[in-house]
Design an enzyme around this catalytic site. Structure first.
Site, PDB file in Angstrom:
ATOM      1  N   SER A  33     -23.365 -23.757   2.773  1.00  0.00           N
ATOM      2  CA  SER A  33     -23.317 -23.561   1.995  1.00  0.00           C
ATOM      3  C   SER A  33     -22.431 -22.704   1.403  1.00  0.00           C
ATOM      4  O   SER A  33     -22.133 -21.586   1.605  1.00  0.00           O
ATOM      5  CB  SER A  33     -24.295 -24.217   1.054  1.00  0.00           C
ATOM      6  OG  SER A  33     -23.768 -24.488  -0.333  1.00  0.00           O
ATOM      7  N   ASP A  79     -35.975 -21.074   7.601  1.00  0.00           N
ATOM      8  CA  ASP A  79     -36.451 -20.691   6.586  1.00  0.00           C
ATOM      9  C   ASP A  79     -36.342 -19.047   6.698  1.00  0.00           C
ATOM     10  O   ASP A  79     -37.638 -18.670   7.628  1.00  0.00           O
ATOM     11  CB  ASP A  79     -37.379 -21.079   5.954  1.00  0.00           C
ATOM     12  CG  ASP A  79     -38.029 -20.860   4.897  1.00  0.00           C
ATOM     13  OD1 ASP A  79     -37.915 -19.751   4.573  1.00  0.00           O
ATOM     14  OD2 ASP A  79     -38.756 -21.373   4.624  1.00  0.00           O
ATOM     15  N   TYR A 187     -34.639 -12.641  -9.616  1.00  0.00           N
ATOM     16  CA  TYR A 187     -33.540 -12.627  -9.290  1.00  0.00           C
ATOM     17  C   TYR A 187     -32.758 -11.274  -8.676  1.00  0.00           C
ATOM     18  O   TYR A 187     -32.470 -10.194  -8.128  1.00  0.00           O
ATOM     19  CB  TYR A 187     -32.574 -13.739  -9.713  1.00  0.00           C
ATOM     20  CG  TYR A 187     -31.072 -13.721  -8.873  1.00  0.00           C
ATOM     21  CD1 TYR A 187     -30.769 -14.179  -7.833  1.00  0.00           C
ATOM     22  CD2 TYR A 187     -29.541 -12.766  -9.698  1.00  0.00           C
ATOM     23  CE1 TYR A 187     -29.764 -14.420  -7.631  1.00  0.00           C
ATOM     24  CE2 TYR A 187     -28.070 -13.362  -9.356  1.00  0.00           C
ATOM     25  CZ  TYR A 187     -28.611 -14.205  -7.767  1.00  0.00           C
ATOM     26  OH  TYR A 187     -27.460 -14.018  -7.104  1.00  0.00           O
ATOM     27  N   LYS A 191     -32.354  -8.206  -5.815  1.00  0.00           N
ATOM     28  CA  LYS A 191     -30.996  -7.867  -5.898  1.00  0.00           C
ATOM     29  C   LYS A 191     -30.565  -6.606  -5.954  1.00  0.00           C
ATOM     30  O   LYS A 191     -30.266  -6.284  -4.887  1.00  0.00           O
ATOM     31  CB  LYS A 191     -29.760  -8.145  -6.968  1.00  0.00           C
ATOM     32  CG  LYS A 191     -29.752 -10.449  -6.487  1.00  0.00           C
ATOM     33  CD  LYS A 191     -29.122 -10.136  -4.934  1.00  0.00           C
ATOM     34  CE  LYS A 191     -28.835 -12.149  -4.867  1.00  0.00           C
ATOM     35  NZ  LYS A 191     -28.719 -12.642  -3.442  1.00  0.00           N
ATOM     36  N   ILE A 220     -18.852 -16.703  -8.660  1.00  0.00           N
ATOM     37  CA  ILE A 220     -18.323 -17.520  -7.905  1.00  0.00           C
ATOM     38  C   ILE A 220     -19.281 -19.122  -7.530  1.00  0.00           C
ATOM     39  O   ILE A 220     -19.810 -19.324  -7.873  1.00  0.00           O
ATOM     40  CB  ILE A 220     -18.702 -16.842  -6.844  1.00  0.00           C
ATOM     41  CG1 ILE A 220     -17.349 -15.410  -6.811  1.00  0.00           C
ATOM     42  CG2 ILE A 220     -17.696 -17.568  -5.732  1.00  0.00           C
ATOM     43  CD1 ILE A 220     -18.246 -14.840  -5.657  1.00  0.00           C
ATOM     44  N   THR A 222     -20.148 -21.902  -6.961  1.00  0.00           N
ATOM     45  CA  THR A 222     -20.907 -22.706  -5.964  1.00  0.00           C
ATOM     46  C   THR A 222     -21.865 -23.633  -6.017  1.00  0.00           C
ATOM     47  O   THR A 222     -22.455 -23.267  -6.929  1.00  0.00           O
ATOM     48  CB  THR A 222     -21.182 -21.252  -4.425  1.00  0.00           C
ATOM     49  OG1 THR A 222     -22.134 -20.756  -5.227  1.00  0.00           O
ATOM     50  CG2 THR A 222     -20.864 -20.152  -4.375  1.00  0.00           C
TER      51      THR A 222
HETATM   52  N1  LIG Z   1     -22.342 -17.917  -6.432  1.00  0.00           N
HETATM   53  C1  LIG Z   1     -22.394 -17.154  -7.113  1.00  0.00           C
HETATM   54  O1  LIG Z   1     -22.074 -16.812  -8.232  1.00  0.00           O
HETATM   55  C2  LIG Z   1     -22.768 -15.739  -6.783  1.00  0.00           C
HETATM   56  C3  LIG Z   1     -23.108 -13.981  -7.291  1.00  0.00           C
HETATM   57  C4  LIG Z   1     -23.173 -12.560  -6.797  1.00  0.00           C
HETATM   58  C5  LIG Z   1     -24.239 -13.736  -5.575  1.00  0.00           C
HETATM   59  N2  LIG Z   1     -24.650 -14.244  -4.887  1.00  0.00           N
HETATM   60  C6  LIG Z   1     -25.523 -14.729  -3.563  1.00  0.00           C
HETATM   61  O2  LIG Z   1     -24.730 -15.222  -2.949  1.00  0.00           O
HETATM   62  C7  LIG Z   1     -25.628 -15.862  -1.350  1.00  0.00           C
HETATM   63  C8  LIG Z   1     -25.614 -17.394  -0.976  1.00  0.00           C
HETATM   64  O3  LIG Z   1     -25.152 -17.466  -1.831  1.00  0.00           O
HETATM   65  P1  LIG Z   1     -24.568 -19.583  -2.635  1.00  0.00           P
HETATM   66  O4  LIG Z   1     -23.629 -18.607  -3.926  1.00  0.00           O
HETATM   67  O5  LIG Z   1     -23.297 -18.736  -1.478  1.00  0.00           O
HETATM   68  O6  LIG Z   1     -25.265 -20.128  -2.310  1.00  0.00           O
HETATM   69  P2  LIG Z   1     -25.143 -21.522  -2.386  1.00  0.00           P
HETATM   70  O7  LIG Z   1     -26.628 -22.379  -2.488  1.00  0.00           O
HETATM   71  O8  LIG Z   1     -24.287 -22.511  -1.764  1.00  0.00           O
HETATM   72  O9  LIG Z   1     -25.506 -21.253  -1.058  1.00  0.00           O
HETATM   73  C9  LIG Z   1     -26.881 -20.470  -0.171  1.00  0.00           C
HETATM   74  C10 LIG Z   1     -27.369 -21.214   1.279  1.00  0.00           C
HETATM   75  O10 LIG Z   1     -28.788 -20.461   0.970  1.00  0.00           O
HETATM   76  C11 LIG Z   1     -29.417 -21.789   1.499  1.00  0.00           C
HETATM   77  N3  LIG Z   1     -31.200 -20.655   2.224  1.00  0.00           N
HETATM   78  C12 LIG Z   1     -31.608 -21.159   0.945  1.00  0.00           C
HETATM   79  N4  LIG Z   1     -32.521 -20.970   1.030  1.00  0.00           N
HETATM   80  C13 LIG Z   1     -33.278 -20.420   1.682  1.00  0.00           C
HETATM   81  C14 LIG Z   1     -34.194 -20.090   2.848  1.00  0.00           C
HETATM   82  N5  LIG Z   1     -35.195 -20.313   2.468  1.00  0.00           N
HETATM   83  N6  LIG Z   1     -33.502 -19.973   4.029  1.00  0.00           N
HETATM   84  C15 LIG Z   1     -32.864 -20.291   4.615  1.00  0.00           C
HETATM   85  N7  LIG Z   1     -31.177 -20.364   3.539  1.00  0.00           N
HETATM   86  C16 LIG Z   1     -31.317 -20.864   2.834  1.00  0.00           C
HETATM   87  C17 LIG Z   1     -29.540 -22.661   1.589  1.00  0.00           C
HETATM   88  O11 LIG Z   1     -29.090 -24.072   1.725  1.00  0.00           O
HETATM   89  C18 LIG Z   1     -26.944 -22.619   0.920  1.00  0.00           C
HETATM   90  O12 LIG Z   1     -26.822 -23.042   1.757  1.00  0.00           O
HETATM   91  C19 LIG Z   1     -26.967 -15.907  -2.447  1.00  0.00           C
HETATM   92  O13 LIG Z   1     -27.615 -14.034  -1.900  1.00  0.00           O
HETATM   93  C20 LIG Z   1     -26.617 -14.956  -3.675  1.00  0.00           C
HETATM   94  O14 LIG Z   1     -27.379 -15.129  -4.549  1.00  0.00           O
HETATM   95  C21 LIG Z   1     -24.030 -15.751  -5.609  1.00  0.00           C
END
Ligand SMILES: NC(=O)c1ccc[n+]([C@@H]2O[C@H](COP(=O)([O-])OP(=O)(O)OC[C@H]3O[C@@H](n4cnc5c(N)ncnc54)[C@H](O)[C@@H]3O)[C@@H](O)[C@H]2O)c1
Length: 510
Positions: A33, A79, A187, A191, A220, A222
C-alpha cells in the site's frame, strides 16, 4: 571496506541514473500500500525484482499480479514485529530473486493513528493506570530494527562482484523524526528512533560494505491517514507532498552508490521543484567520545543554527509575516479529551438534553445558564427558567417528561441519545483541552496578542478548528485589526499552567 565522503550531500540540482537498478533484488516491508507500493512499482519499472513483506495478505497477492507476476515480484505475508516472519521474507528474496541475492532493503512498514498512551485510563475497580497500547511505537520502531538486523546479516554475506556490488538500506522515517508532533508521542519517538538508528549505523555499516540512508516524508496522501484526518489537514492549509516524489527520492538514494548517512525530506514542489531535498540536519558531526571540544554545546540557547532555515518553507503565510511560526499539525479535537474533570461529562449530558428539548435555542445560551448552576438538578432548573421566559406550552408535556429523566436510573439512557445529538464544537470543553488549544494558537499566532487569541477562542467555545481560520484572517491583516470589536466580547478565565502533552516551553506568563 567501503568509504563514503561524509560531506557529500544531495545537492538541489543533483539527478540520478536509475539504469543501475536493473537486475537488483529489492526487499520492501509495507509494500502492499501507499509509499511502499509506489516504490515497488518504480523499482520493477527500473528492472529490479521486488520481494514485498506486508501484514495485509490480500493486498500483497494482488499487488504482485499488478506488478507483472512472480517474474517481477513476490510476496510474503509478514508482520514486521515477528522475527520469524521477517526471516522468512529475507529467505524468500534469496530464493525467488533471479540473482538469488539481496541488494537493497527498504524498512518502510509503519502505522500511525490514535495514540492515547499518556491518557489517563484507569481500571474501573482499582483505579490503577491501565497498561498502554504501544503498537505504534513497536511497529514503527522495533519493526525497522528487525529489518535492519537481517539486512546487515544477509547483505554482508553476499560476495562483491567485480564492480563492487552495492549494498543499500533505506528506512522510511518521517519529518516527524525532526519536528515535534503533539498528540502523537509514539509515532514521534519511533521516527526519531529510526533517524537515530541511521546516525549510528552509518558509522559502522560501511565496514561491511553497507550504506544506510533515510527518507523523511512530509504529509503524503496514503491510506495511513483516514479521510477525516486528511480533510482536517487540508482545512488547516496543509499542502501534501507527492507520492511520486517520495519514490524518486528512494530511487535516488538507491542509484547513487556514493550516498551514506543522508536523509532526504520529501516536500511539496513549491518548496523544492523536485519534491525532495537533503535535510542537512543530519550532516556528520560525530566526534570521538574523548573529543569534548567538538561536542556541539548549545550557544545562545540553540543547538543547530540551520534549523530555523530548514523549516522556513513550512511556515504559514501569516507566520512568515511574524517571522517565527511553523504550521501546527495538531488538532486537539482529533484526540480524546482527558477525563480530568468528572463534572464535565454531567455538564455535557445536561447541555445535550436541553439542546434536545429546545432545538431552537443556541447551545451557547444553555452553556452560560448551566455554568451558573450547581451540580444538582441542572436540567430541571434551566427548563423551569426557559419555560418561564418562553412559555413553550406546546412542548410542555415533552419537556417535563424529559426533565424527569434526570433521575439517576434514567441518566444512562438519556446520555446515549443526547450525546449523539450535540455537535462536539458546542459541548463544554475540558480545561486540558482549552489549555492545549491556547498553547497551540499562541505558538502559531505569535504576532497576535494573547488577549485577542483568548477572546476569539471564547467566542468560538474554545474550538481549535473554528478559532484558527479567524485568527489567520486577523494575522493576515494587521494584528491591530478590529481589536475593538473583539474586546467587546467576554474574556475567558483560563487557568494557568502547561499542558503536558502539547508543547513544552509555552508562554510562562499564562
Ligand atoms: N503518508 C504519509 O504522510 C507519511 C509521512 C511520513 C512518513 N510516512 C511513513 O511511510 C511509511 C509507509 O506509510 P504509508 O503512508 O505508505 O502508509 P500505508 O498505510 O499506505 O502503508 C503502510 C503499509 O504497511 C503495512 N503494515 C502495517 N503494519 C504492518 C506490520 N506490523 N507488518 C507488516 N506490514 C505492516 C500496511 O499493511 C500497509 O500496507 C510508514 O513508515 C509511515 O510512517 C508516511
Amino acid at each position: 571496506m567501503a568509504s563514503y565522503d561524509r560531506n557529500h550531500f544531495v545537492k538541489a540540482e543533483a539527478s540520478y541514473d536509475p539504469s543501475g537498478l536493473s537486475g537488483k533484488s529489492v526487499i520492501i516491508t509495507g509494500g502492499a500500500s501507499g509509499l511502499g507500493l509506489q516504490f515497488a512499482k518504480d523499482f520493477v519499472a527500473a528492472g529490479a525484482f521486488v520481494t514485498i513483506g506486508d501484514i495485509n495478505g490480500e493486498s500483497g497477492k494482488r499487488v504482485v499480479e499488478d506488478l507483472g507476476g512472480e517474474e517481477k515480484a513476490t510476496f510474503v505475508q509478514c508482520d514486521v514485529l515477528s522475527w520469524q516472519d521477517q526471516l522468512k521474507l529475507f529467505k524468500r528474496a534469496l530464493d525467488r530473486s533471479p540473482s538469488k541475492g539481496i541488494d537493497i532493503v527498504l524498512a518502510n512498514a509503519g502505522i500511525s493513528g490514535q495514540d492515547d498512551v499518556f491518557h489517563d485510563k484507569r481500571d474501573e475497580k482499582t483505579g490503577d493506570p491501565l497498561e498502554p497500547d504501544l503498537s505504534i511505537f513497536k511497529i514503527d520502531g522495533i519493526g525497522p530494527l528487525y529489518t535492519v538486523k537481517l539486512a546487515l546479516h544477509y547483505l554482508a554475506r553476499q560476495p562483491h562482484d567485480e564492480k563492487g556490488r552495492d549494498r543499500c538500506i533505506i528506512m522510511t522515517a518521517s519529518l516527524a523524526g525532526y519536528l515535534g508532533l503533539p498528540g502523537a508521542p509514539q509515532y514521534n519517538a519511533a521516527k526519531f528512533a529510526v533517524r537515530g538508528l541511521m546516525n549510528s549505523l552509518r558509522l559502522t555499516a560501511p565496514a561491511k560494505g553497507i550504506r544506510i540512508n533515510v527518507l523523511a516524508p512530509w504529509y503524503i496522501k496514503t491510506p495511513i491517514m483516514s479521510e477525516e484526518v486528511m480533510d482536517k489537514l487540508t482545512g488547516y492549509g496543509v499542502r501534501f507532498a507527492a507520492i511520486e516524489d517520495a519514490s524518486s527520492a528512494v530511487l535516488h538514494l538507491a542509484s547513487d552508490t556514493s550516498l551514506n548517512g543522508r536523509a532526504l525530506a520529501v516536500v511539496t514542489r513549491d518548496v523544492d521543484p523536485r519534491g525532495y531535498l537533503d535535510v542537512r540536519e543530519d550532516d556528520f558531526r560525530d566526534v570521538l567520545y574523548a573529543d569534548m571540544d567538538y561536542v556541539p554545546v548549545p550557544k545562545a540557547g540553540r543547538l543547530w543554527t540551520s534549523k530555523a532555515d530548514f523549516f522556513r518553507p513550512f511556515r504559514t503565510a501569516a507566520g512568515a509575516a511574524g517571522g517565527e511560526n511553523i504550521i501546527p499539525l495538531y488538532d486537539p479535537a482529533l484526540h480524546h479529551e482527558a477525563t480530568d474533570e468528572p463534572d464535565l461529562r454531567d455538564l455535557n449530558t445536561a447541555l445535550a438534553t436541553l439542546v434536545d428539548i429546545f432545538p431552537d435555542v443556541e447551545p451557547e445560551t444553555f452553556r452560560e445558564m448551566l455554568s451558573n448552576i450547581s451540580e444538582s438538578s441542572r436540567v430541571e432548573v434551566v427548563t423551569e427558567q426557559m419555560l418561564k421566559n418562553d412559555a413553550k406550552k406546546s412542548r410542555l408535556g415533552k419537556t417535563l417528561r424529559k426533565a424527569r429523566l434526570v433521575d439517576p436510573t434514567a441518566k444512562r439512557r438519556l446520555r446515549l441519545t443526547s450525546e449523539t445529538a450535540l455537535p462536539k464544537e458546542d459541548t463544554f470543553r475540558s480545561e486540558s483541552y482549552k489549555k492545549a488549544v491556547k498553547q497551540v494558537l499562541y505558538q502559531e499566532f505569535k504576532n497576535l496578542s494573547h488577549s485577542s487569541i483568548k477572546a476569539v477562542m471564547a467566542e468560538q467555545n474554545y474550538s481549535y478548528s473554528q478559532s484558527r481560520p479567524i485568527l489567520q484572517q486577523l494575522a493576515a491583516k494587521s494584528w491591530r485589526f478590529s481589536l475593538s470589536s473583539i474586546w467587546t466580547r467576554r474574556s475567558p478565565s483560563v487557568a494557568a499552567g502547561e499542558h503536558p502533552s502539547i508543547i513544552s516551553g509555552g508562554d510562562p506568563t499564562q
